[in-house]
Scaffold this motif. Structure first.
Motif, mmCIF file in Angstrom:
data_model
loop_
_atom_site.group_PDB
_atom_site.id
_atom_site.type_symbol
_atom_site.label_atom_id
_atom_site.label_comp_id
_atom_site.label_asym_id
_atom_site.label_seq_id
_atom_site.Cartn_x
_atom_site.Cartn_y
_atom_site.Cartn_z
ATOM 1 N N ILE B 288 0.857 -1.186 0.000
ATOM 2 C CA ILE B 288 0.000 0.000 0.000
ATOM 3 C C ILE B 288 0.892 1.235 0.000
ATOM 4 N N TYR B 289 0.618 2.124 -0.943
ATOM 5 C CA TYR B 289 1.398 3.356 -1.093
ATOM 6 C C TYR B 289 0.471 4.557 -0.946
ATOM 7 N N LYS B 290 1.046 5.672 -0.552
ATOM 8 C CA LYS B 290 0.308 6.924 -0.635
ATOM 9 C C LYS B 290 0.095 7.246 -2.107
ATOM 10 N N TYR B 291 -1.067 7.806 -2.420
ATOM 11 C CA TYR B 291 -1.355 8.155 -3.812
ATOM 12 C C TYR B 291 -1.853 9.592 -3.877
ATOM 13 N N PRO B 292 -1.299 10.417 -4.736
ATOM 14 C CA PRO B 292 -0.356 10.094 -5.803
ATOM 15 C C PRO B 292 1.118 10.251 -5.441
ATOM 16 N N ALA B 293 1.442 10.301 -4.165
ATOM 17 C CA ALA B 293 2.839 10.540 -3.801
ATOM 18 C C ALA B 293 3.751 9.381 -4.219
ATOM 19 N N GLY B 294 3.288 8.146 -4.042
ATOM 20 C CA GLY B 294 4.142 6.999 -4.366
ATOM 21 C C GLY B 294 5.305 6.880 -3.406
ATOM 22 N N GLY B 295 6.447 6.481 -3.902
ATOM 23 C CA GLY B 295 7.637 6.338 -3.061
ATOM 24 C C GLY B 295 7.734 4.950 -2.466
ATOM 25 N N SER B 296 7.868 4.901 -1.142
ATOM 26 C CA SER B 296 7.981 3.610 -0.463
ATOM 27 C C SER B 296 6.622 3.188 0.074
ATOM 28 N N PRO B 297 6.382 1.890 0.167
ATOM 29 C CA PRO B 297 5.093 1.443 0.697
ATOM 30 C C PRO B 297 4.915 1.852 2.158
ATOM 31 N N ILE B 298 3.666 2.113 2.533
ATOM 32 C CA ILE B 298 3.375 2.482 3.919
ATOM 33 C C ILE B 298 2.851 1.290 4.713
ATOM 34 N N ALA B 299 2.480 0.250 4.006
ATOM 35 C CA ALA B 299 2.016 -0.957 4.683
ATOM 36 C C ALA B 299 2.080 -2.125 3.705
ATOM 37 N N MET B 300 1.985 -3.310 4.246
ATOM 38 C CA MET B 300 2.047 -4.505 3.405
ATOM 39 C C MET B 300 1.070 -5.539 3.954
ATOM 40 N N LEU B 301 0.192 -6.017 3.086
ATOM 41 C CA LEU B 301 -0.770 -7.050 3.462
ATOM 42 C C LEU B 301 -0.208 -8.391 2.997
ATOM 43 N N ARG B 302 -0.132 -9.326 3.921
ATOM 44 C CA ARG B 302 0.555 -10.567 3.557
ATOM 45 C C ARG B 302 -0.362 -11.778 3.423
ATOM 46 N N GLY B 303 -1.292 -11.900 4.221
ATOM 47 C CA GLY B 303 -2.217 -13.010 4.048
ATOM 48 C C GLY B 303 -1.956 -14.241 4.885
ATOM 49 N N PRO B 304 -1.304 -15.304 4.473
ATOM 50 C CA PRO B 304 -0.374 -15.407 3.359
ATOM 51 C C PRO B 304 -1.063 -15.395 1.989
ATOM 52 N N LEU B 305 -0.406 -14.718 1.075
ATOM 53 C CA LEU B 305 -0.861 -14.640 -0.307
ATOM 54 C C LEU B 305 0.114 -15.399 -1.183
ATOM 55 N N ASN B 306 -0.411 -16.051 -2.165
ATOM 56 C CA ASN B 306 0.454 -16.754 -3.095
ATOM 57 C C ASN B 306 0.205 -16.181 -4.483
ATOM 58 N N ASP B 307 1.154 -15.404 -4.967
ATOM 59 C CA ASP B 307 1.043 -14.791 -6.291
ATOM 60 C C ASP B 307 -0.209 -13.943 -6.477
ATOM 61 N N PRO B 308 -0.441 -12.935 -5.655
ATOM 62 C CA PRO B 308 -1.635 -12.106 -5.843
ATOM 63 C C PRO B 308 -1.537 -11.320 -7.152
ATOM 64 N N SER B 309 -2.651 -11.142 -7.820
ATOM 65 C CA SER B 309 -2.605 -10.422 -9.085
ATOM 66 C C SER B 309 -3.735 -9.416 -9.273
ATOM 67 N N GLY B 310 -4.605 -9.287 -8.330
ATOM 68 C CA GLY B 310 -5.692 -8.339 -8.480
ATOM 69 C C GLY B 310 -6.143 -7.833 -7.123
ATOM 70 N N VAL B 311 -6.797 -6.700 -7.138
ATOM 71 C CA VAL B 311 -7.223 -6.107 -5.880
ATOM 72 C C VAL B 311 -8.348 -5.111 -6.143
ATOM 73 N N VAL B 312 -9.253 -4.993 -5.196
ATOM 74 C CA VAL B 312 -10.276 -3.958 -5.279
ATOM 75 C C VAL B 312 -10.680 -3.574 -3.865
ATOM 76 N N GLN B 313 -11.088 -2.345 -3.727
ATOM 77 C CA GLN B 313 -11.483 -1.828 -2.414
ATOM 78 C C GLN B 313 -13.008 -1.746 -2.377
ATOM 79 N N VAL B 314 -13.585 -2.271 -1.328
ATOM 80 C CA VAL B 314 -15.045 -2.360 -1.270
ATOM 81 C C VAL B 314 -15.525 -1.937 0.101
ATOM 82 N N SER B 315 -16.573 -1.124 0.135
ATOM 83 C CA SER B 315 -17.133 -0.737 1.425
ATOM 84 C C SER B 315 -18.285 -1.650 1.767
ATOM 85 N N LYS B 316 -18.562 -1.748 3.038
ATOM 86 C CA LYS B 316 -19.620 -2.640 3.483
ATOM 87 C C LYS B 316 -20.983 -2.025 3.176
#
Lengths: 95, 316
Positions: B288-316
């Motif tokens: 997870i990066y600040k947008y549009p600043a970019g740079g270094s990630p501010i957090a990392m979601l691990r899971g464990p995940l195996n080869d993640p390739s897609g993502v979407v943000q959804v509200s409840k």
């Protein structure tokens, strides 16, 4: 090397020289390479250390076809035969 | 997971990742950077205790074909997975009913092994709707036009894009000038942009103008050796490129690169409010990066995940 030249080896097992290294493995291209290493090409090779018994798959990103100095298609059957022969030599007990 | 692509190679593809969003007390979505997050803060994501409603998030991440499931996160409350949804098979891109930010409760996941797209609801455990693209080929990316509810799915194994009217049907197939369409995204005017391979190794961007039935090639002021996610960020059309997320100002059939969000390189990313979620295949995580600043990630979601390739943000 040009994109067109490198593209001919897509998905093939090759030996190539780039960034001062000679690597042997599969040339990965397209979306697979994009997703894995964020580059148009990559070579999937195995880092084998027989003394440690390790054999780890690695991916080296190739960002520019021009960085590849040479490439040759491997004879997979010959490579496999050579590997079997090498392993047989190593497992034989002297005397 | 593996599938055989149209040129006969076995293609190792990853999974999809779906992340979700913040939902505040008045129902509108808002995901900001929590005050406790620092630029070096992997694993140190702190909940925003001043705004507890902000922590009512749900995020979904899909794992690879081995497990065929979506992983659920509630970042920024935590960077640990809070749930898993089994079902989807061979996951590709994901999308929701917004151009950027948090989709409203529902989201779509491309299941390329099954050659279909599946709709899920936040908190659900099974798809609530499935749309087949078997008659067209292997899908990879999806995008939804919030104005019409139309769902556009790229067919990676051909040169086509399928659009499902109101995400139901009937479907309509469109030919593109591309040989392998990768990812797609709508802009705020309902124009659909698709990137992908043109020929064997050139990448290109094409556009289906709103109301048109013909894709046109877009002239880009800069050429990138790779092209990934296409998404409108509220101001610019963005394309995932080698150096980061490139932001283009588009007019007619020309897009001018304005700036690049450097450091953010991944497959199908998702732009939230103030942040961007970036699945990293070999790192087996979503950065997870600040947008549009970019740079270094501010957090990392691990899971464990195996080869993640897609993502979407959804509200409840």
């Amino acid at each position: 090397m040009t994109d067109e030249e490198l593209q001919r080896f897509a998905g093939e097992k090759v030996r190539l020289v780039f960034a001062g290294r000679e690597l042997t493995g599969k040339l990965v291209v397209g979306i697979e390479s994009q997703l894995k290493v964020q580059a148009p090409y990559a070579i999937e090779w195995y880092d084998v250390d027989r003394s440690l018994g390790t054999n780890e798959m690695r991916l080296a990103a190739i960002h520019d076809a021009g960085a590849v100095k040479s490439i040759e298609l491997l004879d997979v059957a010959k490579e496999t035969a050579d590997e079997i022969e090498d392993e047989a030599d190593e497992t034989q007990t002297p005397g | 997971m593996r599938f055989t692509n149209p040129i006969g190679h076995v293609l190792m593809l990853t999974a999809a990742v779906a992340l979700p969003a913040a939902c505040n007390s008045n129902g509108s979505s808002s995901l900001g950077i929590p005050s406790g997050v620092t630029s070096s803060g992997f694993g140190s994501v702190m909940p925003d205790m001043r705004h507890p409603e902000r922590t009512a998030l749900y995020e979904y991440v899909a794992n690879d074909g081995q497990s065929s499931s979506l992983l659920e996160f509630d970042y920024p409350k935590s960077d640990k997975s809070i749930g898993r949804i089994p079902s989807a098979s061979g996951l590709g891109g994901e999308c929701g009913d917004v151009l950027y930010g948090a989709a409203k409760r529902y989201f779509w996941v491309v299941a390329f092994n099954a050659e279909e797209v599946e709709e899920f609801a936040v908190g659900g455990t099974n798809p609530i709707k499935t749309l087949s693209v078997k008659s067209f080929g292997i899908p990879l990316g999806c995008a939804m036009d919030p104005g019409t509810g139309n769902l556009a799915v790229t067919i990676y194994s051909s040169y086509q894009v399928v659009i499902f009217a109101n995400a139901k049907g009937p479907d309509r197939i469109y030919s593109t000038p591309l040989d392998q369409p990768y990812y797609d995204g709508f802009d705020n005017n309902g124009n659909l942009y698709v990137d992908g391979l043109y020929g064997s190794y050139y990448h290109a961007l094409v556009e289906l103008p709103k109301g048109s039935s013909t894709f046109e090639t877009v002239k880009l002021t800069n050429y990138s050796r790779i092209m990934n996610a296409v998404q409108y960020d509220g101001k610019y059309l963005t394309i995932g490129e080698e150096a980061g997320i490139a932001r283009y100002s588009c007019s007619g059939s020309t897009c001018v690169r304005k700036r690049t969000v450097k450091g953010v390189t991944c497959g199908q990313s998702w732009i939230g409010r103030g942040v961007i979620f970036c699945p990293r295949d070999l790192k087996e995580s979503v950065e997870i990066y600040k947008y549009p600043a970019g740079g270094s990630p501010i957090a990392m979601l691990r899971g464990p995940l195996n080869d993640p390739s897609g993502v979407v943000q959804v509200s409840k």
